[in-house]
Design an enzyme around this catalytic site. Structure first.
Site, short mmCIF file in Angstrom:
data_model
loop_
_atom_site.label_atom_id
_atom_site.label_comp_id
_atom_site.label_asym_id
_atom_site.label_seq_id
_atom_site.Cartn_x
_atom_site.Cartn_y
_atom_site.Cartn_z
N HIS A 1 0.84 -1.20 0.00
CA HIS A 1 0.00 0.00 0.00
C HIS A 1 0.88 1.25 0.00
O HIS A 1 1.51 1.57 1.02
CB HIS A 1 -0.91 0.01 1.23
CG HIS A 1 -2.03 -0.98 1.17
ND1 HIS A 1 -2.52 -1.62 2.29
CD2 HIS A 1 -2.75 -1.45 0.13
CE1 HIS A 1 -3.50 -2.43 1.94
NE2 HIS A 1 -3.66 -2.34 0.63
N TYR B 1 3.23 0.00 5.19
CA TYR B 1 3.69 -1.18 5.93
C TYR B 1 2.84 -2.44 5.72
O TYR B 1 2.64 -3.21 6.65
CB TYR B 1 3.78 -0.88 7.43
CG TYR B 1 4.24 0.52 7.76
CD1 TYR B 1 5.44 1.01 7.24
CD2 TYR B 1 3.48 1.37 8.55
CE1 TYR B 1 5.87 2.30 7.52
CE2 TYR B 1 3.90 2.66 8.83
CZ TYR B 1 5.08 3.13 8.31
OH TYR B 1 5.51 4.40 8.58
N HIS B 2 2.40 -2.68 4.49
CA HIS B 2 1.57 -3.85 4.24
C HIS B 2 2.07 -4.69 3.06
O HIS B 2 1.31 -4.99 2.14
CB HIS B 2 0.11 -3.42 3.99
CG HIS B 2 -0.48 -2.62 5.10
ND1 HIS B 2 -1.43 -1.63 4.89
CD2 HIS B 2 -0.25 -2.65 6.44
CE1 HIS B 2 -1.76 -1.09 6.05
NE2 HIS B 2 -1.07 -1.69 7.00
N PRO B 3 3.34 -5.10 3.06
CA PRO B 3 3.84 -5.91 1.93
C PRO B 3 3.30 -7.34 1.98
O PRO B 3 3.25 -7.96 3.05
CB PRO B 3 5.35 -5.88 2.14
CG PRO B 3 5.53 -5.74 3.62
CD PRO B 3 4.39 -4.86 4.07
#
Length: 537
Positions: free
Chosen positions: A299, A472-474
């Site tokens: 994101h 912070y959403h890999p």
């Protein structure tokens, strides 16, 4: 020798360690590269402000960087990831979001049988102990404490009112029947008397209460360096504790739960991945899987920040340590107050085009100035608002820098490689600007850290390329599926190998529309059931 060896004690690994060790006849070992995840900066919610930046010390944080991103003016992005039991749930903003129900139906449509929303909902409910109680969508009695916020600040309510002034609907439950709207987030936070107001990381929920089980061995500060194979079967894990090289064996399965960066890295270091890339680093191919490390999605996020005249937000003010001491005493005494805040208190899920079936941007309203992941500090008090695109079209990859297992992986998100992402983010930025300029927030707005009023679309695009980065959403680098680029099958077994699974955010074939901690916990709950079923078969 253990029945199961779990590599990585983050959100997924914590769940697996607890659930698999419920059977006293099964032995489980959990390897974690970081510490025990019990420190004050983990337990105190606002401690994330100190751990997120990775500066001046990397506290519970891998603090990775990306390769230079052409779409971001050649800048290196920053990728904080949790390094402790609990993983990123030990350093995140505690936000409990599942994503849109259609996101999981998309997974099923891609060939991931068993992963539609109706099929994963029982595992969300199983994990959850929601302060609001149990209903058809929510659970009560699970390990993960899901709470209403202890002490949301007045400015967060002003943000909600400003959004309503812009004709956005109020939503009291983003995980309810409809995701769209604006409101306060629920958070993974204890709401019982003993730990009221403390962070409920995945480790605090699942591992710490069960760490004395005789069939559960937890080894912290253990950096996995290689999976050991006997032919096509995974039989052990090599790891380092300090300078000492050790090895552990698994009689049934090895389960990788290192996350979207570390799991594909360990596979590649072990000879599993694209053969040409492995040979370029002098690594012999054990099993060629071209999808390992591909399909990285994240994101991309843009941040507004303003200074304010109110003291009722986070900030840096010399000579006012009395306020900080009072806040600390309040939190320890009652579990409430400023230090109990998730920092990102309010948010929204919005559609940049009303014809869309689901929201395509998410907002996080933060009670402090966040500039460059809190690595650029500003004296005074303020607030921020993040806006991110929920379903990016750009796809990146994770690879190796070289064959040294102690180096960070090569992370290339390819942000804004697809022009549609920039268009969506621009639309979201303009919607967010309208909210921040609405009357309800003007009494709090003193000075913008980066001026945004009156900027043209071209100016905003320039600023996006100059300042946007991850929220912070890999996910996605060991994707689940049935096509040639799938790394695991729908039961999360690594394709073409025996005794090896991946259970973490890397298996998501597509990024969900929201924060990824709750979905990762769900994946692990479902995986634990599948592992039990396969053992009994």
């Amino acid at each position: 020798m253990f029945d199961y060896v779990i590599v990585g004690g983050g959100s997924a690994g914590s769940v697996l360690a607890a659930r698999l060790s419920e059977d006293p006849d099964i032995s489980v070992c959990l390897l974690e590269a970081g510490g025990d995840g019990k420190g004050l900066l983990v337990r105190m919610p606002v401690g994330t402000a100190a751990t997120l930046s990775g500066w001046p010390l990397k506290i519970n944080n891998w603090a990775f960087e990306t390769v230079p991103q052409p779409g971001l003016n050649g800048r290196r992005g920053y990728q904080p990831r949790g390094k402790a039991l609990g993983g990123s749930s030990a350093i995140n903003a505690m936000i409990y979001i599942r994503g849109h129900r259609a996101d999981y139906d998309d997974w099923a449509d891609l060939g991931c049988d068993g992963w539609s929303f109706d099929e994963v909902l029982p595992y969300f409910r199983k994990a959850e102990n929601n302060e609001r109680g149990s209903n058809e969508l929510h659970g009560a009695g699970g390990p993960l404490q899901v709470s209403n916020q202890r002490s949301p600040r007045p400015i967060s309510h002003a943000f909600i009112e400003a959004s309503r002034q812009c004709q956005h609907v109020h939503n009291e439950n983003f995980n309810g029947p409809d995701q769209e709207g604006v409101g306060l987030y629920q958070v993974t936070q204890f709401h019982s008397a003993e730990k009221n107001g403390e962070r409920c990381s995945a480790a605090a929920a699942y591992v710490h209460p069960n760490e004395k089980r005789p069939n559960l061995t937890i080894i912290t500060n253990a950096h996995a360096t290689r999976i050991v194979f006997d032919g096509k079967r995974a039989v052990g894990v090599a790891y380092r504790v300090g300078r000492e090289e050790k090895q552990i064996q698994a009689g049934r399965e090895i389960i990788l739960s290192g996350g979207a960066f570390n799991s594909p890295q360990l596979l590649q270091l072990s000879g599993v991945g694209p053969a040409d890339e492995l040979s370029a680093h002098g690594i012999d191919t054990v099993h060629e899987l071209p999808g390992v490390g591909k399909n990285l999605q994240d994101h991309l996020d843009y941040v507004f920040a303003s200074k304010t005249g109110t003291w009722d937000v986070l900030g840096i003010t010399p000579k006012r340590f009395d306020r900080q001491i009072a806040a600390a005493l309040e939190w320890r005494r009652t579990g409430t107050g400023m230090l109990a805040s998730p920092i990102a208190e309010a948010g929204a899920f919005l559609k940049t085009n009303p014809s869309l079936e689901r929201p395509d941007v998410q907002l996080h309203f933060v009670i402090g100035i966040v500039d460059d992941h809190n690595r650029k500090m500003h004296v005074g008090h303020g607030y921020s608002c993040h806006v991110c695109i929920l379903r990016p079209h750009s796809r990146g990859e994770v690879g190796l820098i070289d064959s040294d297992p102690l180096k960070q992986p090569r992370i290339d998100p390819q942000f804004l490689a697809d022009a549609r992402d920039e268009d969506t983010l621009l639309a979201g930025v303009k919607m967010t600007r309208q909210i921040l300029e609405a009357p309800a927030l003007q009494p709090f707005r003193k000075k913008d850290v980066y001026p945004y009023s009156g900027l043209s679309d071209d100016d905003l695009r320039d600023d996006i390329r100059q300042r946007a980065d991850t929220v912070y959403h890999p996910v996605g680098t060991c994707k689940m599926g049935t096509d040639d680029m799938a790394v695991v099958d729908p039961r999360l077994k690594v394709r073409g190998l025996d005794g090896l699974r991946v259970v973490d955010a890397s298996v998501m074939p597509k990024l969900v529309g929201g924060n990824t901690n709750a979905p990762t916990i769900m994946i692990a709950e479902k995986a634990a059931d599948m592992i039990r079923q396969d053992r009994a078969a």
